[in-house]
Scaffold this active site. Sequence first.
Site, PDB file in Angstrom:
ATOM      1  N   PHE A 159      28.278 -63.877 -39.315  1.00  0.00           N
ATOM      2  CA  PHE A 159      27.382 -65.039 -39.244  1.00  0.00           C
ATOM      3  C   PHE A 159      27.870 -66.182 -40.148  1.00  0.00           C
ATOM      4  O   PHE A 159      28.244 -67.266 -39.669  1.00  0.00           O
ATOM      5  CB  PHE A 159      25.967 -64.567 -39.608  1.00  0.00           C
ATOM      6  CG  PHE A 159      25.029 -65.630 -40.087  1.00  0.00           C
ATOM      7  CD1 PHE A 159      24.876 -66.826 -39.389  1.00  0.00           C
ATOM      8  CD2 PHE A 159      24.275 -65.438 -41.244  1.00  0.00           C
ATOM      9  CE1 PHE A 159      23.989 -67.815 -39.842  1.00  0.00           C
ATOM     10  CE2 PHE A 159      23.399 -66.412 -41.700  1.00  0.00           C
ATOM     11  CZ  PHE A 159      23.262 -67.600 -41.003  1.00  0.00           C
ATOM     12  N   ILE A 160      27.891 -65.954 -41.442  1.00  0.00           N
ATOM     13  CA  ILE A 160      28.255 -67.041 -42.360  1.00  0.00           C
ATOM     14  C   ILE A 160      29.733 -67.394 -42.202  1.00  0.00           C
ATOM     15  O   ILE A 160      30.102 -68.575 -42.117  1.00  0.00           O
ATOM     16  CB  ILE A 160      27.916 -66.656 -43.826  1.00  0.00           C
ATOM     17  CG1 ILE A 160      26.397 -66.502 -43.990  1.00  0.00           C
ATOM     18  CG2 ILE A 160      28.461 -67.709 -44.807  1.00  0.00           C
ATOM     19  CD1 ILE A 160      25.928 -65.986 -45.342  1.00  0.00           C
ATOM     20  N   GLY A 175      30.807 -57.705 -37.631  1.00  0.00           N
ATOM     21  CA  GLY A 175      31.039 -59.001 -36.983  1.00  0.00           C
ATOM     22  C   GLY A 175      31.321 -58.822 -35.499  1.00  0.00           C
ATOM     23  O   GLY A 175      31.388 -57.706 -35.001  1.00  0.00           O
ATOM     24  N   TYR A 229      23.299 -52.147 -52.893  1.00  0.00           N
ATOM     25  CA  TYR A 229      23.833 -53.435 -52.437  1.00  0.00           C
ATOM     26  C   TYR A 229      23.876 -54.429 -53.601  1.00  0.00           C
ATOM     27  O   TYR A 229      24.879 -55.103 -53.836  1.00  0.00           O
ATOM     28  CB  TYR A 229      22.962 -53.979 -51.299  1.00  0.00           C
ATOM     29  CG  TYR A 229      23.331 -55.385 -50.866  1.00  0.00           C
ATOM     30  CD1 TYR A 229      24.507 -55.643 -50.168  1.00  0.00           C
ATOM     31  CD2 TYR A 229      22.507 -56.469 -51.173  1.00  0.00           C
ATOM     32  CE1 TYR A 229      24.855 -56.936 -49.786  1.00  0.00           C
ATOM     33  CE2 TYR A 229      22.844 -57.766 -50.787  1.00  0.00           C
ATOM     34  CZ  TYR A 229      24.018 -57.995 -50.096  1.00  0.00           C
ATOM     35  OH  TYR A 229      24.361 -59.277 -49.714  1.00  0.00           O
TER      36      TYR A 229
HETATM   37  N1  LIG Z   1      22.972 -63.622 -44.619  1.00  0.00           N
HETATM   38  C1  LIG Z   1      22.375 -63.655 -45.790  1.00  0.00           C
HETATM   39  O1  LIG Z   1      21.208 -64.025 -45.904  1.00  0.00           O
HETATM   40  C2  LIG Z   1      23.120 -63.259 -47.048  1.00  0.00           C
HETATM   41  C3  LIG Z   1      22.411 -63.279 -48.260  1.00  0.00           C
HETATM   42  C4  LIG Z   1      23.079 -62.928 -49.421  1.00  0.00           C
HETATM   43  C5  LIG Z   1      24.414 -62.576 -49.380  1.00  0.00           C
HETATM   44  N2  LIG Z   1      25.070 -62.535 -48.179  1.00  0.00           N
HETATM   45  C6  LIG Z   1      26.483 -62.154 -48.161  1.00  0.00           C
HETATM   46  O2  LIG Z   1      27.211 -63.099 -47.401  1.00  0.00           O
HETATM   47  C7  LIG Z   1      28.310 -62.478 -46.760  1.00  0.00           C
HETATM   48  C8  LIG Z   1      28.286 -62.752 -45.270  1.00  0.00           C
HETATM   49  O3  LIG Z   1      27.067 -62.237 -44.745  1.00  0.00           O
HETATM   50  P1  LIG Z   1      26.631 -62.411 -43.222  1.00  0.00           P
HETATM   51  O4  LIG Z   1      25.167 -62.557 -43.209  1.00  0.00           O
HETATM   52  O5  LIG Z   1      27.486 -63.417 -42.574  1.00  0.00           O
HETATM   53  O6  LIG Z   1      26.959 -60.948 -42.672  1.00  0.00           O
HETATM   54  P2  LIG Z   1      27.765 -60.497 -41.357  1.00  0.00           P
HETATM   55  O7  LIG Z   1      27.585 -59.016 -41.248  1.00  0.00           O
HETATM   56  O8  LIG Z   1      27.385 -61.339 -40.207  1.00  0.00           O
HETATM   57  O9  LIG Z   1      29.264 -60.832 -41.757  1.00  0.00           O
HETATM   58  C9  LIG Z   1      30.046 -60.005 -42.569  1.00  0.00           C
HETATM   59  C10 LIG Z   1      31.413 -59.901 -41.915  1.00  0.00           C
HETATM   60  O10 LIG Z   1      32.272 -59.137 -42.769  1.00  0.00           O
HETATM   61  C11 LIG Z   1      33.026 -58.248 -41.958  1.00  0.00           C
HETATM   62  N3  LIG Z   1      33.428 -57.118 -42.813  1.00  0.00           N
HETATM   63  C12 LIG Z   1      32.628 -56.222 -43.441  1.00  0.00           C
HETATM   64  N4  LIG Z   1      33.371 -55.336 -44.131  1.00  0.00           N
HETATM   65  C13 LIG Z   1      34.670 -55.693 -43.944  1.00  0.00           C
HETATM   66  C14 LIG Z   1      35.907 -55.165 -44.384  1.00  0.00           C
HETATM   67  N5  LIG Z   1      35.970 -54.070 -45.152  1.00  0.00           N
HETATM   68  N6  LIG Z   1      37.051 -55.781 -44.017  1.00  0.00           N
HETATM   69  C15 LIG Z   1      37.015 -56.882 -43.219  1.00  0.00           C
HETATM   70  N7  LIG Z   1      35.872 -57.418 -42.749  1.00  0.00           N
HETATM   71  C16 LIG Z   1      34.714 -56.825 -43.120  1.00  0.00           C
HETATM   72  C17 LIG Z   1      32.092 -57.853 -40.839  1.00  0.00           C
HETATM   73  O11 LIG Z   1      32.755 -57.347 -39.700  1.00  0.00           O
HETATM   74  C18 LIG Z   1      31.378 -59.174 -40.567  1.00  0.00           C
HETATM   75  O12 LIG Z   1      32.066 -59.942 -39.606  1.00  0.00           O
HETATM   76  C19 LIG Z   1      28.236 -61.010 -47.139  1.00  0.00           C
HETATM   77  O13 LIG Z   1      29.066 -60.794 -48.260  1.00  0.00           O
HETATM   78  C20 LIG Z   1      26.780 -60.829 -47.516  1.00  0.00           C
HETATM   79  O14 LIG Z   1      26.595 -59.745 -48.414  1.00  0.00           O
HETATM   80  C21 LIG Z   1      24.453 -62.870 -47.011  1.00  0.00           C
END
Ligand SMILES: NC(=O)c1ccc[n+]([C@@H]2O[C@H](COP(=O)([O-])OP(=O)(O)OC[C@H]3O[C@@H](n4cnc5c(N)ncnc54)[C@H](O)[C@@H]3O)[C@@H](O)[C@H]2O)c1
Length: 324
Positions: free
Chosen positions: A22-23, A47, A155
């Site tokens: 997402f992000i 993802g 987490y």
């Molecule tokens: N969405 C939120 O509200 C939020 C809030 C706080 C922190 N975060 C952090 O922001 C970041 C992005 O979050 P998001 O909401 O986009 O989540 P998301 O699950 O949509 O994206 C995370 C991406 O990381 C990839 N990924 C995970 N482990 C991996 C690995 N070992 N190697 C390569 N790729 C890997 C996944 O396939 C996915 O595409 C994360 O670190 C999350 O902890 C998000």
Amino acid sequence: MSYENVVFPEKAVFLVTGGAGFIGSNLCEAILKKGCKVRCLDDLSTGKQENVDIFLNEPNYEFIRGDIKDLDTCLKACKGVDYVLNQAAWGSVPRSIEMPLFYCANNIQGTLNMLEAARQNGVKKFVYASSSSVYGDDPELPKNEGREGNLLSPYAVTKRADEEWAKQYTMHYGLDTYGMRYFNVFGRRQDPNGAYAAVIPKFIKQLLNGEVPTINGDGRQSRDFTYIENVIEANLKACLAPHEAAGQAFNIAFGGREYLIDIYYGLTKALGVNIEPNFGPDRPGDIKHSNADISKAKQLLGYDPGWSFQQGINEAIEWYKSNL
Ligand SMILES: NC(=O)c1ccc[n+]([C@@H]2O[C@H](COP(=O)([O-])OP(=O)(O)OC[C@H]3O[C@@H](n4cnc5c(N)ncnc54)[C@H](O)[C@@H]3O)[C@@H](O)[C@H]2O)c1
């Protein structure tokens, strides 16, 4: 304010880990719009391939399917890179309570590998995703950097550990690191599916399908829901932040406070449906209220979020209506 005026050197190269999420996919899109090169590293564990496919015909976009748990993959991905935006991690507090070992390997060792790879490749700035969960059980509002409580989930431990490791890399190896403590981000491309989906896309999808959503707890919990555009701004500005601001973490939020129950009825109204929610038990590891003091990011990164919750949710609803 937003990020229209943020300018990078013409040939700047970005690496976005987690760029199929997402992000990360929103960051890739914003970087491409700036005319810079972006390499996306993602193992597609949470993802989506479709978040890669939308950019594949862009000459400035490159996709590497790979895992940040593997140091060699990280080293190769960091070659020739100026800015790393490290987003790859598994989210979800409840899932982390079920899988502590995986979270440690993925979210801590993975980020440590990326820090090491960035250092060895002379990366200019290392910006990484942290989380408001690092505030743990500290009840005071708004949340201030420097006043963190006891952590409430594996987490949160992983994000706290990432911050500590990043600090070490700034302190000992001169790598400029900037931690983005995101507060409940929402917007286009956030996954509405699965048991661990975030509440806004999940509710929108359920309401559009005529299903009855379940609110955990009484719905009177509040959060600083933050639109994706503000998060993009913070990441891009952190890449240009001064060296003096490195080795620190920053609240990235709007600085507002929304109650879940109000969001729910706001969504039913906007979607023109009349569905009463179910109420379920509180979720372990959750706190009742959270909202951010964003003055540190404003002062040191020039962050000035231009998107209120209401503006963001209106855009998000429109996006889901035509993309679900
Ligand atoms: N969405 C939120 O509200 C939020 C809030 C706080 C922190 N975060 C952090 O922001 C970041 C992005 O979050 P998001 O909401 O986009 O989540 P998301 O699950 O949509 O994206 C995370 C991406 O990381 C990839 N990924 C995970 N482990 C991996 C690995 N070992 N190697 C390569 N790729 C890997 C996944 O396939 C996915 O595409 C994360 O670190 C999350 O902890 C998000």
